[in-house]
Design a protein around this motif. Sequence first.
Motif, mmCIF file in Angstrom:
data_model
loop_
_atom_site.group_PDB
_atom_site.id
_atom_site.type_symbol
_atom_site.label_atom_id
_atom_site.label_comp_id
_atom_site.label_asym_id
_atom_site.label_seq_id
_atom_site.Cartn_x
_atom_site.Cartn_y
_atom_site.Cartn_z
ATOM 1 N N VAL A 95 2.364 15.000 -8.125
ATOM 2 C CA VAL A 95 3.254 16.170 -8.193
ATOM 3 C C VAL A 95 3.994 16.234 -9.520
ATOM 4 C CG1 VAL A 95 3.514 16.357 -5.692
ATOM 5 C CG2 VAL A 95 5.147 15.000 -7.003
ATOM 6 N N GLN A 96 3.588 15.410 -10.466
ATOM 7 C CA GLN A 96 4.063 15.394 -11.845
ATOM 8 C C GLN A 96 5.559 15.094 -11.975
ATOM 9 O OE1 GLN A 96 2.693 19.006 -13.653
ATOM 10 N NE2 GLN A 96 0.547 18.346 -13.575
ATOM 11 N N VAL A 97 6.067 14.236 -11.089
ATOM 12 C CA VAL A 97 7.433 13.737 -11.253
ATOM 13 C C VAL A 97 7.431 12.676 -12.342
ATOM 14 C CG1 VAL A 97 9.329 12.505 -10.111
ATOM 15 C CG2 VAL A 97 8.063 14.286 -8.882
ATOM 16 N N ILE A 98 6.379 11.839 -12.350
ATOM 17 C CA ILE A 98 6.156 10.884 -13.429
ATOM 18 C C ILE A 98 4.756 11.123 -13.975
ATOM 19 C CG2 ILE A 98 7.731 9.121 -12.532
ATOM 20 C CD1 ILE A 98 5.331 7.596 -11.483
ATOM 21 N N GLU A 99 4.519 10.717 -15.190
ATOM 22 C CA GLU A 99 3.207 10.904 -15.815
ATOM 23 C C GLU A 99 2.229 9.837 -15.316
ATOM 24 O OE1 GLU A 99 2.360 13.347 -17.942
ATOM 25 O OE2 GLU A 99 4.359 14.221 -17.700
ATOM 26 N N LEU B 150 0.825 -1.205 0.000
ATOM 27 C CA LEU B 150 0.000 0.000 0.000
ATOM 28 C C LEU B 150 0.863 1.260 0.000
ATOM 29 C CD1 LEU B 150 -2.891 -0.907 2.467
ATOM 30 C CD2 LEU B 150 -3.031 -0.630 -0.006
ATOM 31 N N ALA B 151 1.955 1.234 0.766
ATOM 32 C CA ALA B 151 2.862 2.387 0.800
ATOM 33 C C ALA B 151 3.507 2.605 -0.568
ATOM 34 C CB ALA B 151 3.934 2.176 1.860
ATOM 35 N N TYR B 152 3.856 1.521 -1.250
ATOM 36 C CA TYR B 152 4.459 1.620 -2.579
ATOM 37 C C TYR B 152 3.481 2.259 -3.565
ATOM 38 C CZ TYR B 152 6.576 0.192 -6.978
ATOM 39 O OH TYR B 152 7.116 0.195 -8.229
ATOM 40 N N TYR B 153 2.228 1.783 -3.551
ATOM 41 C CA TYR B 153 1.222 2.329 -4.465
ATOM 42 C C TYR B 153 0.905 3.786 -4.129
ATOM 43 C CZ TYR B 153 0.632 -2.596 -5.639
ATOM 44 O OH TYR B 153 0.854 -3.891 -6.022
ATOM 45 N N ALA B 154 0.909 4.123 -2.844
ATOM 46 C CA ALA B 154 0.671 5.519 -2.442
ATOM 47 C C ALA B 154 1.819 6.413 -2.923
ATOM 48 C CB ALA B 154 0.519 5.615 -0.934
ATOM 49 N N ALA B 155 3.048 5.911 -2.834
ATOM 50 C CA ALA B 155 4.201 6.694 -3.305
ATOM 51 C C ALA B 155 4.123 6.915 -4.813
ATOM 52 C CB ALA B 155 5.504 5.988 -2.936
ATOM 53 N N LEU B 156 3.698 5.892 -5.565
ATOM 54 C CA LEU B 156 3.527 6.070 -7.012
ATOM 55 C C LEU B 156 2.462 7.125 -7.304
ATOM 56 C CD1 LEU B 156 3.666 2.520 -8.638
ATOM 57 C CD2 LEU B 156 5.120 4.473 -9.128
ATOM 58 N N LEU C 31 0.339 4.211 -13.891
ATOM 59 C CA LEU C 31 -0.634 3.134 -14.066
ATOM 60 C C LEU C 31 0.017 1.868 -14.618
ATOM 61 C CD1 LEU C 31 -3.704 5.102 -15.456
ATOM 62 C CD2 LEU C 31 -3.385 4.173 -13.159
ATOM 63 N N VAL C 32 0.934 2.019 -15.545
ATOM 64 C CA VAL C 32 1.621 0.856 -16.113
ATOM 65 C C VAL C 32 2.482 0.175 -15.046
ATOM 66 C CG1 VAL C 32 3.428 0.170 -17.745
ATOM 67 C CG2 VAL C 32 1.573 1.660 -18.488
ATOM 68 N N ILE C 33 3.201 0.957 -14.259
ATOM 69 C CA ILE C 33 4.027 0.385 -13.189
ATOM 70 C C ILE C 33 3.160 -0.341 -12.173
ATOM 71 C CG2 ILE C 33 5.544 0.965 -11.249
ATOM 72 C CD1 ILE C 33 6.613 3.292 -13.002
ATOM 73 N N THR C 34 2.055 0.282 -11.778
ATOM 74 C CA THR C 34 1.149 -0.339 -10.812
ATOM 75 C C THR C 34 0.557 -1.629 -11.362
ATOM 76 O OG1 THR C 34 0.612 1.825 -9.891
ATOM 77 C CG2 THR C 34 -0.917 0.024 -9.422
ATOM 78 N N ALA C 35 0.128 -1.612 -12.614
ATOM 79 C CA ALA C 35 -0.442 -2.818 -13.224
ATOM 80 C C ALA C 35 0.598 -3.930 -13.287
ATOM 81 C CB ALA C 35 -0.975 -2.498 -14.618
ATOM 82 N N GLY C 36 1.821 -3.585 -13.608
ATOM 83 C CA GLY C 36 2.877 -4.587 -13.657
ATOM 84 C C GLY C 36 3.135 -5.224 -12.297
ATOM 85 N N HIS C 37 3.148 -4.403 -11.252
ATOM 86 C CA HIS C 37 3.367 -4.946 -9.911
ATOM 87 C C HIS C 37 2.181 -5.788 -9.451
ATOM 88 C CE1 HIS C 37 7.197 -3.429 -8.451
ATOM 89 N NE2 HIS C 37 6.995 -2.431 -9.303
#
Length: 86
Positions: free
Chosen positions: A50-54, A38-44, A59-65
């Motif tokens: 804050v627009q560090v990543i798009e 949950l902490a990992y997904y919250a950090a993403l 979403l792609v990173i989260t789906a992969g995990h």
Amino acid sequence: MSTLTRHLNGACETMGMYGRRMQMPVLGEVAVPPPDKLAYYAALGLLAAVQVIEWPMALVITAGHLLADQHFSGLVKGIGEAFQTA
């Protein structure tokens, strides 16, 4: 303890981590991931906010995990490794 038993015990522990379930109004019963996930997904989500990543990249990173952490993947992997060593 045999290799198969060790892997099955590890798979049961993995399934126990996802044993907590929550009732959602629209979705029904949903498995709640462990706190570290949950902490990992919250950090993403924060990085995307804050627009560090798009957003699409988050979403792609989260789906992969989520796909990599499927509930029963440890069980299948454990059985496969046990058959390889036998």
